[in-house]
Each structure stands twice: as structure tokens, then as C-alpha cells.
Design a protein around this motif. Structure first.
Motif, mmCIF file in Angstrom:
data_model
loop_
_atom_site.group_PDB
_atom_site.id
_atom_site.type_symbol
_atom_site.label_atom_id
_atom_site.label_comp_id
_atom_site.label_asym_id
_atom_site.label_seq_id
_atom_site.Cartn_x
_atom_site.Cartn_y
_atom_site.Cartn_z
ATOM 1 N N ARG A 4 -52.343 25.672 26.940
ATOM 2 C CA ARG A 4 -51.178 24.796 26.811
ATOM 3 C C ARG A 4 -51.277 23.848 25.626
ATOM 4 O O ARG A 4 -50.546 22.890 25.540
ATOM 5 C CB ARG A 4 -50.996 23.995 28.091
ATOM 6 C CG ARG A 4 -50.761 24.874 29.299
ATOM 7 C CD ARG A 4 -50.397 24.092 30.505
ATOM 8 N NE ARG A 4 -49.100 23.458 30.303
ATOM 9 C CZ ARG A 4 -48.690 22.411 30.976
ATOM 10 N NH1 ARG A 4 -49.478 21.856 31.866
ATOM 11 N NH2 ARG A 4 -47.509 21.897 30.779
ATOM 12 N N LYS A 65 -49.543 28.965 33.806
ATOM 13 C CA LYS A 65 -49.480 27.708 33.069
ATOM 14 C C LYS A 65 -48.327 26.873 33.586
ATOM 15 O O LYS A 65 -47.472 27.374 34.319
ATOM 16 C CB LYS A 65 -49.339 27.962 31.570
ATOM 17 C CG LYS A 65 -48.109 28.753 31.178
ATOM 18 C CD LYS A 65 -48.120 29.011 29.682
ATOM 19 C CE LYS A 65 -46.875 29.777 29.280
ATOM 20 N NZ LYS A 65 -46.802 29.976 27.862
ATOM 21 N N GLY A 66 -48.335 25.614 33.243
ATOM 22 C CA GLY A 66 -47.261 24.724 33.651
ATOM 23 C C GLY A 66 -47.355 24.315 35.104
ATOM 24 O O GLY A 66 -48.430 24.289 35.704
ATOM 25 N N PRO A 67 -46.199 24.012 35.702
ATOM 26 C CA PRO A 67 -46.170 23.508 37.076
ATOM 27 C C PRO A 67 -46.713 24.509 38.100
ATOM 28 O O PRO A 67 -47.219 24.105 39.139
ATOM 29 C CB PRO A 67 -44.691 23.238 37.339
ATOM 30 C CG PRO A 67 -44.035 23.194 36.019
ATOM 31 C CD PRO A 67 -44.889 23.996 35.088
ATOM 32 N N THR A 68 -46.615 25.786 37.807
ATOM 33 C CA THR A 68 -47.132 26.796 38.740
ATOM 34 C C THR A 68 -48.633 26.642 38.922
ATOM 35 O O THR A 68 -49.144 26.646 40.042
ATOM 36 C CB THR A 68 -46.821 28.217 38.233
ATOM 37 O OG1 THR A 68 -45.423 28.326 38.005
ATOM 38 C CG2 THR A 68 -47.275 29.263 39.211
ATOM 39 N N GLY A 80 -53.873 24.944 32.694
ATOM 40 C CA GLY A 80 -53.627 26.374 32.883
ATOM 41 C C GLY A 80 -54.716 27.001 33.731
ATOM 42 O O GLY A 80 -55.767 26.408 33.966
#
Length: 90
Positions: A4, A65-68, A80
Motif C-alpha cells: 500500500r 489490501k485496504g479495509p478488507t 496489507g
């Protein structure tokens, strides 16, 4: 590996590695002084725990990656997550 982008001033931008459901600490394995190198003040880089995985044993690699990633793995997944699934013997 940086997923990220650089988000930390301290350089802690490594993703969390999860191998067969087990989170793995991917910090570098180093030694200093008399324990391995026998040279005072010099460091030896031994890589990371990922060096011990045989590439032929890997079945699947997924990147979150991100909110997941953060939702599944909390703060540790903030940079990530790399999910590695190994082959199972029958």
C-alpha cells in the motif's frame, strides 16, 4: 514487499504474511557480535522466515489490501496481507 505504499516514518511498511491460516512474523533475522559472525559490531542478514518456504510447495497466493485486510486481521493487516496456501499431501 510493500503493498500500500510507504505509510510509516519508521519503515515498518511490511504486509502481514499468513501461511495456511497462521500469521507469520516477517522481521529480518539478523545477528550481531559473537553469536554467529564472531565479528564485533558487524551485522549478518539471514533474510526472513519466508526464505524457508519451498516455492514448489506453494499452491496459491492472494493479496488483500485496504479495509478488507484490516477487517480480517486488525491493525496487523493495515499494510496489507499476503495469504499463502501450501499444497496438501493426500
Amino acid at each position: 514487499m510493500v503493498i500500500r505504499g510507504a505509510a510509516s516514518l519508521t519503515g515498518a511498511n511490511q504486509p502481514l504474511y499468513v501461511i495456511d491460516g497462521m500469521p507469520i512474523d516477517n522481521n529480518q533475522i539478523t545477528s550481531k557480535g559473537n553469536d554467529i559472525t564472531k565479528a564485533s559490531g558487524s551485522y549478518q542478514d539471514w533474510g526472513s522466515i519466508l526464505n524457508f518456504i519451498n516455492a514448489d510447495d506453494i499452491e496459491d497466493v492472494s493479496v488483500l489490501k485496504g479495509p478488507t485486510a484490516a477487517a480480517l486481521y486488525g491493525a496487523r493487516g493495515g499494510n496489507g496481507v499476503v495469504l499463502i496456501t501450501t499444497k496438501k499431501e493426500n
